[in-house]
Scaffold this active site. Structure first.
Site, PDB file in Angstrom:
ATOM      1  N   SER A 126      -1.705   3.970  -5.405  1.00 45.12           N
ATOM      2  CA  SER A 126      -1.455   5.407  -5.325  1.00 45.12           C
ATOM      3  C   SER A 126       0.032   5.696  -5.416  1.00 45.12           C
ATOM      4  O   SER A 126       0.866   4.893  -4.975  1.00 45.12           O
ATOM      5  CB  SER A 126      -1.992   5.892  -3.978  1.00 45.12           C
ATOM      6  N   TYR A 151      -2.684   5.261   5.932  1.00 48.56           N
ATOM      7  CA  TYR A 151      -3.374   5.120   4.635  1.00 48.56           C
ATOM      8  C   TYR A 151      -2.371   4.650   3.570  1.00 48.56           C
ATOM      9  O   TYR A 151      -2.601   3.685   2.844  1.00 48.56           O
ATOM     10  CB  TYR A 151      -4.027   6.448   4.209  1.00 48.56           C
ATOM     11  N   LYS A 155      -2.075   0.982   1.364  1.00 46.06           N
ATOM     12  CA  LYS A 155      -1.973   0.785  -0.100  1.00 46.06           C
ATOM     13  C   LYS A 155      -0.747  -0.062  -0.430  1.00 46.06           C
ATOM     14  O   LYS A 155      -0.795  -0.962  -1.272  1.00 46.06           O
ATOM     15  CB  LYS A 155      -1.869   2.138  -0.809  1.00 46.06           C
TER      16      LYS A 155
HETATM   17  P1  NAD Z   1     -14.109   7.521  -2.365  1.00 45.06           P
HETATM   18  O1  NAD Z   1     -14.088   7.560  -0.878  1.00 45.06           O
HETATM   19  O2  NAD Z   1     -14.911   8.541  -3.091  1.00 45.06           O
HETATM   20  O3  NAD Z   1     -14.573   6.075  -2.857  1.00 45.06           O
HETATM   21  C1  NAD Z   1     -14.319   4.907  -2.113  1.00 45.06           C
HETATM   22  C2  NAD Z   1     -15.626   4.150  -1.987  1.00 45.06           C
HETATM   23  O4  NAD Z   1     -15.408   2.952  -1.246  1.00 45.06           O
HETATM   24  C3  NAD Z   1     -16.714   4.948  -1.244  1.00 45.06           C
HETATM   25  O5  NAD Z   1     -17.876   4.980  -2.039  1.00 45.06           O
HETATM   26  C4  NAD Z   1     -16.940   4.150   0.049  1.00 45.06           C
HETATM   27  O6  NAD Z   1     -18.281   4.221   0.472  1.00 45.06           O
HETATM   28  C5  NAD Z   1     -16.519   2.757  -0.381  1.00 45.06           C
HETATM   29  N1  NAD Z   1     -16.062   1.885   0.708  1.00 45.06           N
HETATM   30  C6  NAD Z   1     -15.106   2.160   1.647  1.00 45.06           C
HETATM   31  N2  NAD Z   1     -14.965   1.117   2.482  1.00 45.06           N
HETATM   32  C7  NAD Z   1     -15.837   0.149   2.055  1.00 45.06           C
HETATM   33  C8  NAD Z   1     -16.170  -1.149   2.519  1.00 45.06           C
HETATM   34  N3  NAD Z   1     -15.592  -1.675   3.600  1.00 45.06           N
HETATM   35  N4  NAD Z   1     -17.096  -1.872   1.833  1.00 45.06           N
HETATM   36  C9  NAD Z   1     -17.715  -1.339   0.742  1.00 45.06           C
HETATM   37  N5  NAD Z   1     -17.460  -0.105   0.278  1.00 45.06           N
HETATM   38  C10 NAD Z   1     -16.526   0.637   0.923  1.00 45.06           C
HETATM   39  O7  NAD Z   1     -12.591   7.542  -2.858  1.00 45.06           O
HETATM   40  P2  NAD Z   1     -11.999   7.737  -4.326  1.00 45.06           P
HETATM   41  O8  NAD Z   1     -11.294   9.046  -4.356  1.00 45.06           O
HETATM   42  O9  NAD Z   1     -13.014   7.420  -5.347  1.00 45.06           O
HETATM   43  O10 NAD Z   1     -10.877   6.619  -4.307  1.00 45.06           O
HETATM   44  C11 NAD Z   1     -11.096   5.328  -4.840  1.00 45.06           C
HETATM   45  C12 NAD Z   1      -9.871   4.488  -4.597  1.00 45.06           C
HETATM   46  O11 NAD Z   1      -8.741   5.131  -5.191  1.00 45.06           O
HETATM   47  C13 NAD Z   1      -9.514   4.331  -3.112  1.00 45.06           C
HETATM   48  O12 NAD Z   1      -9.029   3.026  -2.932  1.00 45.06           O
HETATM   49  C14 NAD Z   1      -8.423   5.325  -2.901  1.00 45.06           C
HETATM   50  O13 NAD Z   1      -7.557   4.946  -1.865  1.00 45.06           O
HETATM   51  C15 NAD Z   1      -7.703   5.276  -4.246  1.00 45.06           C
HETATM   52  N6  NAD Z   1      -6.954   6.497  -4.550  1.00 45.06           N
HETATM   53  C16 NAD Z   1      -7.595   7.694  -4.516  1.00 45.06           C
HETATM   54  C17 NAD Z   1      -6.880   8.851  -4.776  1.00 45.06           C
HETATM   55  C18 NAD Z   1      -7.559  10.200  -4.709  1.00 45.06           C
HETATM   56  O14 NAD Z   1      -6.850  11.215  -4.618  1.00 45.06           O
HETATM   57  N7  NAD Z   1      -8.866  10.304  -4.763  1.00 45.06           N
HETATM   58  C19 NAD Z   1      -5.520   8.777  -5.107  1.00 45.06           C
HETATM   59  C20 NAD Z   1      -4.904   7.534  -5.154  1.00 45.06           C
HETATM   60  C21 NAD Z   1      -5.638   6.383  -4.870  1.00 45.06           C
END
Ligand code: NAD
Ligand code: UDP
Length: 344
Positions: A126, A151, A155
């Site tokens: 991120s 958080y 990362k």
């Molecule tokens: P999201 O919460 O929709 O998806 C994350 C998924 O991981 C969920 O389906 C959750 O059930 C699963 N999960 C969490 N812990 C787990 C575990 N211990 N075992 C198995 N599954 C697990 O989030 P997203 O927005 O799709 O983000 C995906 C990735 O991108 C994340 O790592 C997030 O930190 C990163 N990210 C997201 C954003 C954003 O704004 N959405 C920005 C930068 C980085």
């Protein structure tokens, strides 16, 4: 033979969109998710969009032994590691939960991969790892900064752990994709962002105000050093972001060492700009109030996205209007996310 790709966290917002794009390109997609922040319905919708079946494991990345079994049984070539907890405010209140899930979970995944000899990982990082950058646009060479919440640190630490693993074991290929602000939804309106409770991110909040679920948008500060005083971010359509992952999978052989790549459009929009675009799309005003700054927020964050173009041959296609239109379609078709599917 097309690669077999394991998506940890593949039922989530970005994972489900990436699954669609990978399936459309003929890749074999296997999803591994404990559904702690997602719904199985998202996977069914991905199958509906693509007309293809997905092998799904409802399991936790903390379970190293089971991960090993899946990596072997499914003959996984590449892991795209989305699984993480991502709510910034909750991470401040419950840091141990976040560090355990995100860091211990990642250590467990990397151990499983090392043990079975699966050595390609693409990681969801991120822009938060840049902290409050001294220069914009932000290139990948800008040093990592001071994160304002657990958080963000999780990362930043995960990036370091993967970098150290590569140093010790150069066969490990690591791609650190630093996302800016993903918004929008698939054009079908079948998959999109489904936050639990009151959204903390801007776009889902605006969408819920537009649909009448929430009263008005709270704008967190209008005294930032930006063109209109509200915070500026580099919003990127989630489908563009998903396609960036496909390009990373396609180009893995060409990449060396630890590759850090910004996924962004390179354009910054303020909170008021986004509200205005959304208003144009829906044809009505979005009520808002200016309030005090939210702790930890920065003035502006937008990327230099040229490395992704050079290294992956990828660049974003969609503009802010597309992002708002698609977010709106998803919101209208699924006013309460995946659980309640009635149309308004
Ligand atoms: P999201 O919460 O929709 O998806 C994350 C998924 O991981 C969920 O389906 C959750 O059930 C699963 N999960 C969490 N812990 C787990 C575990 N211990 N075992 C198995 N599954 C697990 O989030 P997203 O927005 O799709 O983000 C995906 C990735 O991108 C994340 O790592 C997030 O930190 C990163 N990210 C997201 C954003 C954003 O704004 N959405 C920005 C930068 C980085
Ligand atoms: N923001 C806002 N009201 C909200 C949510 C966010 O004014 O309800 C602002 C926030 O201050 C920032 C921008 O919108 O300038 C994007 O915030 P978001 O939480 O979506 O992403 P961040 O960049 O903080 O990860």
């Amino acid at each position: 033979m097309k690669k077999r790709v394991l998506l940890t966290g593949g039922a989530g917002y970005i994972g489900s969109h990436t699954a669609v794009e990978l399936l459309d390109k003929g890749y074999n997609v296997i999803i591994y998710d404990n559904l702690s922040n997602s719904s199985k319905i998202a996977i069914e919708r991905v199958e509906k969009i693509t007309g293809k079946n997905i092998k799904f494991y409802k399991a936790d990345i903390l379970d190293t032994e089971f991960l090993k079994k899946v990596l072997i049984d499914e003959k996984i070539d590449v892991v795209i590691h989305f699984a993480a907890l991502k709510a910034v405010g909750e991470s401040v209140k419950n840091p141990l939960k976040y560090y355990h899930n995100n860091l211990t979970g990642t250590l467990s995944l990397l151990k499983a991969m090392e043990d079975v000899g699966c050595k390609n990982i693409i990681f969801s990082s991120s822009a938060t790892v840049y902290g409050d950058p001294e220069v914009t646009p932000i290139t990948e060479d800008v040093p990592k900064g001071f994160c304002t919440n657990p958080y963000g640190w999780s990362k930043s630490f995960m990036e370091q752990i993967m970098t150290d693993l590569h140093t010790a074991n150069p066969d490990f290929k690591v791609v650190l994709l630093r996302y800016f602000n993903p918004i929008g939804a698939h054009k079908s309106g079948l998959i999109g962002e489904d936050p639990q409770g009151i959204p903390s991110n801007l776009l889902p909040y605006i969408s819920q105000v537009a649909v009448g679920e929430l009263e008005y948008v709270h704008i967190f500060g209008d005294d930032y050093k930006t063109h209109d005083g509200t915070g500026v971010r580099d919003y990127i359509h989630v489908v563009d972001l998903a396609r960036g992952h496909v390009k990373a999978v396609e180009n893995l052989e060409k990449l060396n060492g630890v590759e850090i790549i910004n996924l962004a459009t390179g354009k910054g929009y303020s909170v008021l700009d986004v509200i205005k675009s959304f208003e144009e799309v829906i044809g009505k005003k979005i009520p808002y109030k200016i309030e005090k700054r939210r702790a930890g927020d920065i003035d502006k964050s937008f990327a230099d996205a040229s490395k992704a173009k050079k290294v992956l041959g990828w660049q974003a296609q969609y503009d802010i209007k597309d992002m708002c239109e698609d977010a709106w379609r998803w919101q209208k078709m699924n006013p309460r996310g995946y659980e309640r599917e009635e149309k308004i």
